[in-house]
Enzyme design. Structure first.
Site, PDB file in Angstrom:
ATOM      1  N   ASN A 291       1.636   3.156  -2.801  1.00 24.12           N
ATOM      2  CA  ASN A 291       0.849   4.153  -3.567  1.00 24.12           C
ATOM      3  C   ASN A 291      -0.517   4.619  -2.875  1.00 24.12           C
ATOM      4  O   ASN A 291      -0.546   5.815  -2.884  1.00 24.12           O
ATOM      5  CB  ASN A 291       0.743   3.512  -4.946  1.00 24.12           C
ATOM      6  CG  ASN A 291       1.679   3.681  -5.829  1.00 24.12           C
ATOM      7  OD1 ASN A 291       2.078   4.856  -6.260  1.00 24.12           O
ATOM      8  ND2 ASN A 291       2.248   2.730  -6.557  1.00 24.12           N
TER       9      ASN A 291
ATOM     10  N   HIS B  85       1.327   1.384 -13.479  1.00 22.72           N
ATOM     11  CA  HIS B  85       2.188   0.278 -13.805  1.00 22.72           C
ATOM     12  C   HIS B  85       3.747   0.761 -13.836  1.00 22.72           C
ATOM     13  O   HIS B  85       4.067   1.784 -14.444  1.00 22.72           O
ATOM     14  CB  HIS B  85       1.771  -0.259 -15.201  1.00 22.72           C
ATOM     15  CG  HIS B  85       2.509  -1.570 -15.691  1.00 22.72           C
ATOM     16  ND1 HIS B  85       2.018  -2.582 -15.199  1.00 22.72           N
ATOM     17  CD2 HIS B  85       3.483  -1.775 -16.483  1.00 22.72           C
ATOM     18  CE1 HIS B  85       2.752  -3.672 -15.550  1.00 22.72           C
ATOM     19  NE2 HIS B  85       3.629  -2.870 -16.607  1.00 22.72           N
TER      20      HIS B  85
ATOM     21  N   LEU C  88      -9.570  -7.003 -13.604  1.00 16.66           N
ATOM     22  CA  LEU C  88     -11.063  -6.621 -13.707  1.00 16.66           C
ATOM     23  C   LEU C  88     -11.668  -7.238 -14.824  1.00 16.66           C
ATOM     24  O   LEU C  88     -11.139  -6.895 -16.162  1.00 16.66           O
ATOM     25  CB  LEU C  88     -11.358  -5.285 -13.337  1.00 16.66           C
ATOM     26  CG  LEU C  88     -10.889  -4.766 -12.132  1.00 16.66           C
ATOM     27  CD1 LEU C  88     -11.072  -3.208 -12.113  1.00 16.66           C
ATOM     28  CD2 LEU C  88     -11.474  -5.209 -10.985  1.00 16.66           C
TER      29      LEU C  88
ATOM     30  N   GLY D 262       0.826  -1.279  -0.056  1.00 16.47           N
ATOM     31  CA  GLY D 262      -0.050  -0.021   0.134  1.00 16.47           C
ATOM     32  C   GLY D 262       0.685   1.162  -0.160  1.00 16.47           C
ATOM     33  O   GLY D 262       0.185   2.340   0.437  1.00 16.47           O
TER      34      GLY D 262
ATOM     35  N   MET E  37      -3.470  -6.894  -7.630  1.00 17.43           N
ATOM     36  CA  MET E  37      -3.116  -7.584  -8.635  1.00 17.43           C
ATOM     37  C   MET E  37      -3.947  -8.607  -9.175  1.00 17.43           C
ATOM     38  O   MET E  37      -3.623  -9.871  -9.811  1.00 17.43           O
ATOM     39  CB  MET E  37      -2.182  -8.611  -7.827  1.00 17.43           C
ATOM     40  CG  MET E  37      -0.919  -7.726  -7.183  1.00 17.43           C
ATOM     41  SD  MET E  37      -0.110  -6.603  -7.989  1.00 17.43           S
ATOM     42  CE  MET E  37       1.160  -7.857  -9.066  1.00 17.43           C
TER      43      MET E  37
ATOM     44  N   ASN F 263      -5.137   3.111 -13.081  1.00 20.11           N
ATOM     45  CA  ASN F 263      -4.025   2.271 -12.525  1.00 20.11           C
ATOM     46  C   ASN F 263      -2.720   2.758 -12.730  1.00 20.11           C
ATOM     47  O   ASN F 263      -2.673   3.636 -13.711  1.00 20.11           O
ATOM     48  CB  ASN F 263      -3.856   0.825 -13.377  1.00 20.11           C
ATOM     49  CG  ASN F 263      -3.032  -0.176 -12.753  1.00 20.11           C
ATOM     50  OD1 ASN F 263      -3.163  -0.236 -11.477  1.00 20.11           O
ATOM     51  ND2 ASN F 263      -2.382  -0.916 -13.852  1.00 20.11           N
TER      52      ASN F 263
ATOM     53  N   ASP G 237      -9.096  -0.396 -19.049  1.00 21.66           N
ATOM     54  CA  ASP G 237     -10.073  -1.094 -20.003  1.00 21.66           C
ATOM     55  C   ASP G 237     -10.021  -2.481 -19.885  1.00 21.66           C
ATOM     56  O   ASP G 237      -9.657  -3.174 -18.906  1.00 21.66           O
ATOM     57  CB  ASP G 237      -9.756  -0.823 -21.377  1.00 21.66           C
ATOM     58  CG  ASP G 237      -8.338  -0.961 -21.995  1.00 21.66           C
ATOM     59  OD1 ASP G 237      -7.762  -1.941 -21.379  1.00 21.66           O
ATOM     60  OD2 ASP G 237      -7.784  -0.779 -22.939  1.00 21.66           O
ATOM     61  N   GLU G 238     -10.539  -3.329 -20.901  1.00 24.05           N
ATOM     62  CA  GLU G 238     -10.721  -4.876 -20.582  1.00 24.05           C
ATOM     63  C   GLU G 238      -9.505  -5.444 -20.709  1.00 24.05           C
ATOM     64  O   GLU G 238      -9.557  -6.760 -20.542  1.00 24.05           O
ATOM     65  CB  GLU G 238     -11.762  -5.191 -21.468  1.00 24.05           C
ATOM     66  CG  GLU G 238     -13.477  -4.740 -21.166  1.00 24.05           C
ATOM     67  CD  GLU G 238     -14.356  -5.486 -22.013  1.00 24.05           C
ATOM     68  OE1 GLU G 238     -13.894  -6.316 -22.495  1.00 24.05           O
ATOM     69  OE2 GLU G 238     -15.441  -4.726 -21.962  1.00 24.05           O
ATOM     70  N   GLY G 239      -8.280  -4.817 -21.309  1.00 28.18           N
ATOM     71  CA  GLY G 239      -7.129  -5.508 -21.575  1.00 28.18           C
ATOM     72  C   GLY G 239      -6.268  -5.511 -20.467  1.00 28.18           C
ATOM     73  O   GLY G 239      -6.578  -4.881 -19.276  1.00 28.18           O
TER      74      GLY G 239
END
Length: 200
Positions: free
Chosen positions: A13, A108, A92, A11, A89, A106, A140-142
């Protein structure tokens, strides 16, 4: 903006975001922190700051859909307007992404689209890059594939180990994520498809 944060680990960040908010530098209200890990350090950090927490422990659900439906209900209960992933981790799922109608951000530890997924710092060292860094992006979904909001480069030194480059990137993450959230909360992030413009 009413903001929720999902985290799986220590935690750090999350703490940077809490600190920025408490100092008045971040115009958001952190209303809830959730984790898929019962003993995540992020939960302790949130509790110490008086922020309500919730655990969505993976092995307590028959499948991912059940876990994600619980997270969606939690977001609605808290009237969340912005969801931040801070070392969360899990990816979604597409059903979750179709049902949630708020921005999700997010951070990265690489210069996306290079080295998505787990162990980005190790990937960068093994590939032999001279520059790495971090990226704040919309989710997004990727896998780490959403539109990029901010990026910052971090040089890779000849003597770097995974630990040393990770440590230097993490220090930049704390600052960059806070700045991206601040800009979004102030209405200075304009998104058109994959293109994101920072307004003056």
């Amino acid at each position: 903006m009413r903001t929720a944060i999902l985290a799986s680990g220590r935690g750090s960040n999350l703490q940077a975001l809490i600190d920025a908010h408490q100092s008045g530098a971040l115009p958001i209200e952190i209303v809830a922190v959730g984790s898929d890990q019962l003993r995540a350090g992020a939960l302790k950090r949130a509790e110490e700051s008086g922020i309500p927490t919730r655990v969505f422990q993976t092995n307590h659900y028959p499948n991912r859909q059940g876990q994600e439906e619980d997270i969606l209900s939690w977001l609605k209960e808290n009237q969340v307007e912005l969801l931040l992933l801070a070392g969360y981790m899990k990816v979604l799922g597409p059903q979750f992404m179709r049902q949630v109608h708020i921005p999700i951000l997010n951070i990265h530890p690489s210069l996306l689209p290079a080295f998505p997924g787990l162990h980005a710092q190790r990937q960068a060292l093994e590939y032999g890059v001279k520059v790495s860094g971090c990226t704040v992006h919309f989710v997004d979904e990727g896998l780490d594939s959403g539109p990029i909001i901010l990026q910052e480069a971090v040089p890779v030194l000849p003597e770097d180990t995974v630990e040393s480059i990770s440590h230097r990137i993490l220090a930049v993450e704390h600052r960059l994520y806070t700045e991206a959230v601040r800009l979004l909360a102030l209405g200075k992030v304009e998104r058109t498809g994959r293109q994101v413009k920072i307004l003056q």
